[in-house]
Enzyme design. Structure first.
Site, PDB file in Angstrom:
ATOM      1  N   GLY A   1      26.065  12.217  70.764  1.00  0.00           N
ATOM      2  CA  GLY A   1      26.733  11.385  71.768  1.00  0.00           C
ATOM      3  C   GLY A   1      25.775  10.408  72.440  1.00  0.00           C
TER       4      GLY A   1
ATOM      5  N   ARG B   1      20.297   8.075  38.131  1.00  0.00           N
ATOM      6  CA  ARG B   1      21.515   8.804  38.493  1.00  0.00           C
ATOM      7  C   ARG B   1      21.226   9.888  39.515  1.00  0.00           C
ATOM      8  NH1 ARG B   1      22.914  10.677  32.626  1.00  0.00           N
ATOM      9  NH2 ARG B   1      20.674  10.980  32.804  1.00  0.00           N
TER      10      ARG B   1
ATOM     11  N   ALA C   1      10.175  19.698  48.156  1.00  0.00           N
ATOM     12  CA  ALA C   1      10.179  21.150  48.321  1.00  0.00           C
ATOM     13  C   ALA C   1       9.567  21.496  49.672  1.00  0.00           C
ATOM     14  CB  ALA C   1       9.395  21.798  47.187  1.00  0.00           C
TER      15      ALA C   1
ATOM     16  N   GLY D   1      11.777  25.489  53.614  1.00  0.00           N
ATOM     17  CA  GLY D   1      13.218  25.691  53.807  1.00  0.00           C
ATOM     18  C   GLY D   1      13.761  24.663  54.771  1.00  0.00           C
TER      19      GLY D   1
ATOM     20  N   GLY E   1      15.932  23.286  57.917  1.00  0.00           N
ATOM     21  CA  GLY E   1      16.408  23.768  59.206  1.00  0.00           C
ATOM     22  C   GLY E   1      17.333  22.727  59.796  1.00  0.00           C
TER      23      GLY E   1
ATOM     24  N   CYS F   1      22.573  21.346  61.578  1.00  0.00           N
ATOM     25  CA  CYS F   1      23.759  20.990  60.790  1.00  0.00           C
ATOM     26  C   CYS F   1      23.902  21.708  59.453  1.00  0.00           C
ATOM     27  CB  CYS F   1      23.775  19.489  60.546  1.00  0.00           C
ATOM     28  SG  CYS F   1      24.070  18.568  62.058  1.00  0.00           S
ATOM     29  N   PHE F   2      22.857  21.699  58.617  1.00  0.00           N
ATOM     30  CA  PHE F   2      23.050  22.124  57.228  1.00  0.00           C
ATOM     31  C   PHE F   2      23.636  23.527  57.107  1.00  0.00           C
ATOM     32  CE2 PHE F   2      19.785  19.050  55.144  1.00  0.00           C
ATOM     33  CZ  PHE F   2      20.696  18.030  55.285  1.00  0.00           C
TER      34      PHE F   2
ATOM     35  N   LYS G   1      11.815  19.508  61.808  1.00  0.00           N
ATOM     36  CA  LYS G   1      11.257  18.424  61.007  1.00  0.00           C
ATOM     37  C   LYS G   1      10.401  17.583  61.933  1.00  0.00           C
ATOM     38  CE  LYS G   1      14.106  14.853  60.125  1.00  0.00           C
ATOM     39  NZ  LYS G   1      15.326  14.035  59.855  1.00  0.00           N
TER      40      LYS G   1
ATOM     41  N   ARG H   1       4.663  22.494  53.606  1.00  0.00           N
ATOM     42  CA  ARG H   1       5.331  21.189  53.525  1.00  0.00           C
ATOM     43  C   ARG H   1       4.706  20.271  52.477  1.00  0.00           C
ATOM     44  NH1 ARG H   1      10.240  20.313  56.039  1.00  0.00           N
ATOM     45  NH2 ARG H   1      10.396  21.672  57.819  1.00  0.00           N
TER      46      ARG H   1
HETATM   47  P1  NAD Z   1      24.696  19.092  71.404  1.00  0.00           P
HETATM   48  O1  NAD Z   1      24.825  20.542  71.655  1.00  0.00           O
HETATM   49  O2  NAD Z   1      23.368  18.436  71.473  1.00  0.00           O
HETATM   50  O3  NAD Z   1      25.634  18.295  72.444  1.00  0.00           O
HETATM   51  C1  NAD Z   1      26.950  18.647  72.732  1.00  0.00           C
HETATM   52  C2  NAD Z   1      27.211  18.385  74.221  1.00  0.00           C
HETATM   53  O4  NAD Z   1      28.608  18.545  74.488  1.00  0.00           O
HETATM   54  C3  NAD Z   1      26.491  19.354  75.158  1.00  0.00           C
HETATM   55  O5  NAD Z   1      25.681  18.622  76.048  1.00  0.00           O
HETATM   56  C4  NAD Z   1      27.635  20.079  75.896  1.00  0.00           C
HETATM   57  O6  NAD Z   1      27.335  20.364  77.256  1.00  0.00           O
HETATM   58  C5  NAD Z   1      28.752  19.082  75.789  1.00  0.00           C
HETATM   59  N1  NAD Z   1      30.099  19.648  75.918  1.00  0.00           N
HETATM   60  C6  NAD Z   1      30.630  20.725  75.287  1.00  0.00           C
HETATM   61  N2  NAD Z   1      31.918  20.890  75.624  1.00  0.00           N
HETATM   62  C7  NAD Z   1      32.228  19.897  76.508  1.00  0.00           C
HETATM   63  C8  NAD Z   1      33.412  19.527  77.205  1.00  0.00           C
HETATM   64  N3  NAD Z   1      34.568  20.200  77.034  1.00  0.00           N
HETATM   65  N4  NAD Z   1      33.363  18.463  78.032  1.00  0.00           N
HETATM   66  C9  NAD Z   1      32.201  17.767  78.185  1.00  0.00           C
HETATM   67  N5  NAD Z   1      31.064  18.055  77.545  1.00  0.00           N
HETATM   68  C10 NAD Z   1      31.068  19.121  76.703  1.00  0.00           C
HETATM   69  O7  NAD Z   1      25.363  18.818  69.984  1.00  0.00           O
HETATM   70  P2  NAD Z   1      24.989  17.648  68.932  1.00  0.00           P
HETATM   71  O8  NAD Z   1      23.781  18.027  68.150  1.00  0.00           O
HETATM   72  O9  NAD Z   1      25.057  16.346  69.630  1.00  0.00           O
HETATM   73  O10 NAD Z   1      26.220  17.771  67.937  1.00  0.00           O
HETATM   74  C11 NAD Z   1      27.524  17.376  68.320  1.00  0.00           C
HETATM   75  C12 NAD Z   1      28.413  17.355  67.091  1.00  0.00           C
HETATM   76  O11 NAD Z   1      27.943  16.372  66.169  1.00  0.00           O
HETATM   77  C13 NAD Z   1      28.450  18.657  66.300  1.00  0.00           C
HETATM   78  O12 NAD Z   1      29.745  18.844  65.806  1.00  0.00           O
HETATM   79  C14 NAD Z   1      27.475  18.417  65.176  1.00  0.00           C
HETATM   80  O13 NAD Z   1      27.811  19.171  64.032  1.00  0.00           O
HETATM   81  C15 NAD Z   1      27.678  16.950  64.888  1.00  0.00           C
HETATM   82  N6  NAD Z   1      26.507  16.275  64.297  1.00  0.00           N
HETATM   83  C16 NAD Z   1      25.247  16.540  64.734  1.00  0.00           C
HETATM   84  C17 NAD Z   1      24.157  15.866  64.192  1.00  0.00           C
HETATM   85  C18 NAD Z   1      22.745  16.144  64.637  1.00  0.00           C
HETATM   86  O14 NAD Z   1      21.822  15.652  63.999  1.00  0.00           O
HETATM   87  N7  NAD Z   1      22.513  16.893  65.695  1.00  0.00           N
HETATM   88  C19 NAD Z   1      24.373  14.892  63.216  1.00  0.00           C
HETATM   89  C20 NAD Z   1      25.681  14.621  62.798  1.00  0.00           C
HETATM   90  C21 NAD Z   1      26.736  15.326  63.358  1.00  0.00           C
HETATM   91  C1  UDX Z   2      21.190  16.205  58.521  1.00  0.00           C
HETATM   92  C2  UDX Z   2      21.746  15.086  57.627  1.00  0.00           C
HETATM   93  O1  UDX Z   2      20.678  14.456  56.916  1.00  0.00           O
HETATM   94  C3  UDX Z   2      22.493  14.062  58.456  1.00  0.00           C
HETATM   95  O2  UDX Z   2      23.076  13.085  57.627  1.00  0.00           O
HETATM   96  C4  UDX Z   2      23.568  14.781  59.249  1.00  0.00           C
HETATM   97  O3  UDX Z   2      24.254  13.869  60.075  1.00  0.00           O
HETATM   98  C5  UDX Z   2      22.966  15.881  60.091  1.00  0.00           C
HETATM   99  O4  UDX Z   2      22.226  16.788  59.261  1.00  0.00           O
HETATM  100  P1  UDX Z   2      19.065  16.478  60.105  1.00  0.00           P
HETATM  101  O5  UDX Z   2      19.368  17.927  60.008  1.00  0.00           O
HETATM  102  O6  UDX Z   2      18.905  15.890  61.455  1.00  0.00           O
HETATM  103  O7  UDX Z   2      20.222  15.625  59.372  1.00  0.00           O
HETATM  104  O8  UDX Z   2      17.716  16.150  59.291  1.00  0.00           O
HETATM  105  P2  UDX Z   2      17.394  16.028  57.724  1.00  0.00           P
HETATM  106  O9  UDX Z   2      16.491  14.888  57.550  1.00  0.00           O
HETATM  107  O10 UDX Z   2      18.608  16.050  56.898  1.00  0.00           O
HETATM  108  O11 UDX Z   2      16.527  17.343  57.429  1.00  0.00           O
HETATM  109  C6  UDX Z   2      17.113  18.638  57.449  1.00  0.00           C
HETATM  110  C7  UDX Z   2      16.103  19.678  57.021  1.00  0.00           C
HETATM  111  O12 UDX Z   2      15.820  19.563  55.624  1.00  0.00           O
HETATM  112  C8  UDX Z   2      14.755  19.554  57.728  1.00  0.00           C
HETATM  113  O13 UDX Z   2      14.277  20.842  58.047  1.00  0.00           O
HETATM  114  C9  UDX Z   2      13.881  18.886  56.690  1.00  0.00           C
HETATM  115  O14 UDX Z   2      12.525  19.172  56.863  1.00  0.00           O
HETATM  116  C10 UDX Z   2      14.422  19.503  55.421  1.00  0.00           C
HETATM  117  N1  UDX Z   2      14.166  18.688  54.204  1.00  0.00           N
HETATM  118  C11 UDX Z   2      14.693  17.432  54.100  1.00  0.00           C
HETATM  119  C12 UDX Z   2      13.426  19.223  53.154  1.00  0.00           C
HETATM  120  O15 UDX Z   2      12.964  20.362  53.221  1.00  0.00           O
HETATM  121  N2  UDX Z   2      13.240  18.467  52.011  1.00  0.00           N
HETATM  122  C13 UDX Z   2      13.748  17.218  51.888  1.00  0.00           C
HETATM  123  O16 UDX Z   2      13.544  16.600  50.832  1.00  0.00           O
HETATM  124  C14 UDX Z   2      14.501  16.676  52.960  1.00  0.00           C
END
Ligand code: NAD
Ligand code: UDX
Length: 481
Positions: free
Chosen positions: A16, A260, A268, A271, A273, A276-277, A339, A443
């Site tokens: 957000g 492709r 590699a 693992g 972290g 999301c994943f 990361k 790493r």
């Molecule tokens: P986050 O935990 O950092 O932030 C979520 C926020 O929402 C928190 O600050 C929380 O207090 C607030 N919240 C929860 N319920 C609420 C409510 N009812 N009203 C107002 N505020 C409220 O989470 P994030 O990492 O920003 O992820 C958010 C979403 O986006 C998840 O679904 C996640 O899967 C997705 N997403 C995350 C990433 C990423 O890299 N972190 C990337 C793509 C998608």
């Molecule tokens: C991921 C997706 O890339 C992104 O598109 C989605 O919106 C949220 O989840 P994020 O988790 O923030 O993003 O980082 P990412 O760069 O994908 O790395 C995820 C993990 O995989 C890290 O721990 C990274 O170190 C690891 N990684 C990534 C590897 O081990 N090898 C790689 O080749 C790439």
């Protein structure tokens, strides 16, 4: 034609905050308000020290904050004034009840939707940006329409976010694509056009893909599953490399030059972290089970299983190399974030590596350039990590730099690929350590020849640097699998 002047985002987190900051910067004609339940988080967004570390985030926020970008705890006002509302709340894995440990917990999404229904006085476009299971938009739509006030209409869109942490601003400014899912009705396509208009301020129109809502929701889970699958595939290869003498970086290069397949996401590592994943793949596994597709569920579950295997395998190698005991030994862990270029530790491989080391009774000396001490301590004392949280402060020391972390240590373990670890003075580190001094590069980050020349015993992922060790690991991994 619908025109937008005010938008609101519910949830001021990793998604957000940065995404609205970029929208505000690119759309000076829009007023963007980001609201959150957490007053602490909002205070931080309004302060000089933002709640998350992201390269270039500071400059974008400072350029717009107080002009057309606002952070507030007044959720109701934000909802009331906005024509379009992003839902960016967290969707963590459920920790209880049906789907425990796999399904997404949608309680925050639902409470945001109910809040909108309660306070809205005119029609709104509601945009689901959080990552959700397929058909979540339908649930949001049902909640809204069951509580609708006269004269109010809702359109629910899916607009998943693809930013990666550590590169969030660059990703937002130059997205490979923007995905918008909507209903195939006249009103639905008007809403899609309105949201698309926001992105068209800086994203070429041909990169804005529109589709039906369910495809859009599933595409987000699919993209994360494919990305995670590539990492588990190359990590599975790394185990074969260690057993045979092949070199995983060479294999990745050879495979990745096939146009492709492509070269990205084939590094590699100890693992994957991140928040999301694991969550999103498990979410899909659960979805498959609910849809009575057990073979598909098992296929994707393997992506998670290989990731856990990789962390175990790497840590087991540390123990074996250190003569099969690390009890009371000092071990240096460099990097705790999942990361580089982020302070986020959610699901970080480092947490699990440290867990295994602590379970064996090692003293762990940790240095990370960005992660605060309290965050590391709270990660290592989580219930799923230890049943003896009181031992953690006795065994763990957080150090202000890599050199102090290496003091009198038997082994140095690289868990995060921070750039600064490449330019450390390794001779100085070697001099501080007990001998034989080991480095475990989780790493594939360092210059291994240079380290061996200094005198280090070096071990890494997917590459044999020391023949005897490789044999040892192979025998042990086979006997415990
Ligand atoms: P986050 O935990 O950092 O932030 C979520 C926020 O929402 C928190 O600050 C929380 O207090 C607030 N919240 C929860 N319920 C609420 C409510 N009812 N009203 C107002 N505020 C409220 O989470 P994030 O990492 O920003 O992820 C958010 C979403 O986006 C998840 O679904 C996640 O899967 C997705 N997403 C995350 C990433 C990423 O890299 N972190 C990337 C793509 C998608
Ligand atoms: C991921 C997706 O890339 C992104 O598109 C989605 O919106 C949220 O989840 P994020 O988790 O923030 O993003 O980082 P990412 O760069 O994908 O790395 C995820 C993990 O995989 C890290 O721990 C990274 O170190 C690891 N990684 C990534 C590897 O081990 N090898 C790689 O080749 C790439």
């Amino acid at each position: 034609k619908m025109t937008l002047s005010k938008i609101c985002c519910i949830g001021a987190g990793y998604v957000g905050g940065p995404s609205c900051a970029v929208i505000a910067q690119k759309c000076p004609d829009l007023t963007v308000t980001v609201v959150d339940l957490s007053a602490h988080r909002i205070d931080q967004w309004n302060s000089d020290t933002l709640p998350i570390f992201e390269p270039r985030l500071d400059e974008v926020v400072k350029a717009c904050r107080g002009k057309n970008l606002f952070f507030s705890t007044d959720i109701d006002k934000g909802i009331r004034e906005a024509e379009l509302i992003f839902i960016c709340v967290n969707t963590p894995t459920k920790t209880f009840g049906w789907g425990k440990g796999r399904a997404a917990d949608l309680k925050y999404i639902e409470s945001a939707a109910r809040r909108i229904a309660e306070v809205a006085q005119n029609s709104k476009i509601v945009v689901e940006k959080s990552t959700v299971p397929v058909k979540a938009a339908e649930s949001i739509s049902n909640i809204l329409s069951a509580n609708v006030k006269p004269g109010v209409k809702y359109q629910v869109l899916s607009n998943p976010e693809f930013l990666a942490e550590g590169t969030a601003i660059t990703d937002l400014l130059n997205p490979d694509r923007v995905l918008i899912g909507g209903e195939p009705t006249g009103e639905g396509s008007e809403a899609v056009k309105a949201l698309s208009w926001i992105y068209e301020h800086w994203v070429p129109k041909e990169n804005i893909i529109t589709m039906n809502t369910w495809s859009s929701e599933l595409s987000k889970l699919a993209a994360n599953a494919f990305l995670a699958q590539r990492i588990s595939s190359i990590n599975a290869m790394s185990a074969i490399c260690e057993a045979t003498g092949a070199d995983v970086d060479e294999v990745a290069h050879a495979v990745g030059t096939d146009s492709r397949i492509g070269p990205k996401f084939l590094k590699a590592s100890v693992g994957f972290g991140g928040s999301c994943f694991k969550k999103d793949v498990l979410n899909m596994v659960y979805l498959c089970e609910c849809l009575n597709l057990p073979e598909v569920a098992a296929y994707w579950q393997q992506v998670i299983d290989i990731n856990e295997y990789q962390r175990r395998r790497f840590t087991m190698r540390i123990v074996q190399s250190l003569f099969n005991t690390i009890t009371n030994k000092r071990i240096t862990v460099l990097g705790f974030a999942f990361k580089k270029n982020t302070a986020d530790t959610r699901e970080s491989a480092a947490i699990h590596v440290c867990k295994y080391l602590l379970d064996e009774g090692a003293h762990v000396q940790i240095y990370d350039p960005k992660v605060p001490r309290d965050q590391i301590m709270s990660d290592l004392t989580m219930a799923e990590i230890t049943d003896q949280p009181e031992r953690v402060p006795e065994l763990v020391t957080i150090c202000p730099n890599a050199y102090e972390a290496a003091e009198k240590s038997h082994a140095l373990v690289i868990c995060t690929e921070w750039d600064e670890f490449q330019t450390l003075d390794y001779q100085r580190i070697y001099d501080k350590m007990l001998k034989p001094a080991f480095i475990f590069d989780g790493r594939l980050l360092l210059d291994h020849q240079q380290l061996m020349d200094i005198g280090f015993k070096v071990e890494t992922i997917g590459k044999r640097l020391n023949r005897d060790q490789a044999k040892l690991v192979r025998t042990h991994a086979n006997s415990t699998s």
